[in-house]
Design an enzyme around this catalytic site. Structure first.
Site, short mmCIF file in Angstrom:
data_model
loop_
_atom_site.label_atom_id
_atom_site.label_comp_id
_atom_site.label_asym_id
_atom_site.label_seq_id
_atom_site.Cartn_x
_atom_site.Cartn_y
_atom_site.Cartn_z
N ASN A 9 61.36 42.51 26.95
CA ASN A 9 61.13 43.30 28.16
C ASN A 9 62.01 42.71 29.26
OD1 ASN A 9 60.24 44.59 30.43
ND2 ASN A 9 58.14 43.79 30.36
N LYS A 11 62.54 43.78 32.17
CA LYS A 11 62.02 44.03 33.52
C LYS A 11 63.17 44.55 34.42
CE LYS A 11 58.32 40.85 32.56
NZ LYS A 11 57.30 39.94 33.02
N HIS A 95 51.92 47.82 31.40
CA HIS A 95 52.26 46.41 31.66
C HIS A 95 51.49 45.95 32.90
CE1 HIS A 95 54.45 42.80 32.72
NE2 HIS A 95 54.87 42.78 31.47
N GLU A 97 52.33 44.29 35.37
CA GLU A 97 53.04 44.47 36.64
C GLU A 97 52.91 45.91 37.14
OE1 GLU A 97 56.72 42.71 35.27
OE2 GLU A 97 55.66 40.80 35.16
N GLU A 167 48.85 40.35 26.84
CA GLU A 167 49.61 39.56 27.80
C GLU A 167 48.67 39.03 28.88
OE1 GLU A 167 54.05 40.79 27.59
OE2 GLU A 167 53.10 41.89 29.21
N GLY A 173 55.47 34.82 33.22
CA GLY A 173 56.46 34.30 34.17
C GLY A 173 56.04 33.00 34.83
N SER A 212 55.20 33.87 28.77
CA SER A 212 55.94 32.61 28.64
C SER A 212 56.22 32.23 27.19
CB SER A 212 55.21 31.48 29.38
OG SER A 212 55.10 31.79 30.76
P1 13P Z 1 57.53 36.17 30.45
O1 13P Z 1 57.97 35.98 29.02
O2 13P Z 1 58.68 36.05 31.42
O3 13P Z 1 56.35 35.34 30.79
O4 13P Z 1 57.07 37.72 30.59
C1 13P Z 1 56.17 38.24 29.67
C2 13P Z 1 56.07 39.69 29.88
O5 13P Z 1 55.55 40.15 30.88
C3 13P Z 1 56.63 40.58 28.84
O6 13P Z 1 56.26 41.90 29.04
#
Ligand code: 13P
Length: 250
Positions: A9, A11, A95, A97, A167, A173, A212
């Protein structure tokens, strides 16, 4: 046997130039990790570039979101039919976010899931609790509620072909991943929810871990019985790191 899926992903990162390089790097190493399915999720404006550059490669792609609507006056939205024009196999829905920064509710996420599925695009449904919720001991209640919204609308059968990504929000992150056992416990809970409705579907659903994930922790996470791959954020922006995670799943 569920084939592992390692999905990147991206982003809201990258440029035409950096994406060309990243895709080339992934293409170059894909044959070595062929036991695992690979997929990338670029920002939607780069779909044409991704489709062109991945032509003939055994790597799938999709977007990070779609509209629950089919077409019409929805400024700024992207319909599932448009994703089909670029041969997207998958789309991420719900997601964290999107849920926290853009107010997507369980109900809206379920409708997005349904919109994708109706077109034959495989949804990757993201679920996960915040740190507060984990500390309050309501992880299963939260994840169960997020999953139930889709089960109520779509039924369990659709999960034979759909993907779920667990997640934990506190691991995204932050550099702080769930331990393999913490993740496995929630993955087993998710599978049990599906199994209560249809054990054979539950055995087919791939449940990915995200938060992560990196080369150094992927091996342990991916060796857990109910972890069927990863949804990788930061580490998917580097071809070597992304491929090393996939390698750990082979
Ligand atoms: P990170 O791997 O940067 O923690 O992000 C995970 C994520 O949100 C994947 O959709």
């Amino acid at each position: 046997m569920r084939r592992k899926l390692v999905a990147g992903n991206w982003k809201m990162n990258g440029s035409a130039d950096s994406i060309r390089k990243l895709l080339q790097g992934i293409r170059d190493g894909a044959a070595e990790v062929a036991a695992v399915e690979l997929a990338v999720f670029p920002p939607a404006v780069y779909l044409g570039l991704v489709e062109q550059q991945l032509s003939g490669a055994a790597i799938a792609w999709g977007t990070q979101n779609l509209s629950e609507q089919a077409s019409g006056a929805y400024t700024g939205e992207i319909a599932g039919s448009m994703l089909l024009d670029f041969h997207c196999a998958y789309v991420i829905v719900g997601h964290s976010e999107r849920r926290t920064l853009y107010g997507e509710t369980d109900d809206l996420v379920a409708r997005k899931f349904a919109a994708a599925r109706k077109l034959g695009i495989k949804p990757i449904l993201c679920v996960g609790e915040t740190l507060d919720e984990r500390e309050q001991g309501v992880t299963e209640a939260v994840v169960g509620r997020q999953l139930k919204a889709v089960l109520d609308l779509e039924g369990v059968g659709v999960f034979s072909d759909a993907v779920i990504a667990y997640e934990p929000v506190w691991a995204i992150g932050t550099g702080r991943n769930a331990t393999p056992q913490q993740a496995q416990d929630v993955h087993a809970f998710i599978r049990a929810q599906l199994a209560a409705l249809d054990p054979s579907v539950a055995g087919q659903t791939r449940v990915l871990y995200g938060g992560s994930m990196k080369a150094s922790n992927a091996g342990e996470l991916l060796s857990m019985p109910d972890i069927d791959g990863g949804l990788v954020g930061g580490a998917s922006l580097d071809a070597k790191d992304f491929l090393a995670i996939a390698k750990a799943g082979c």
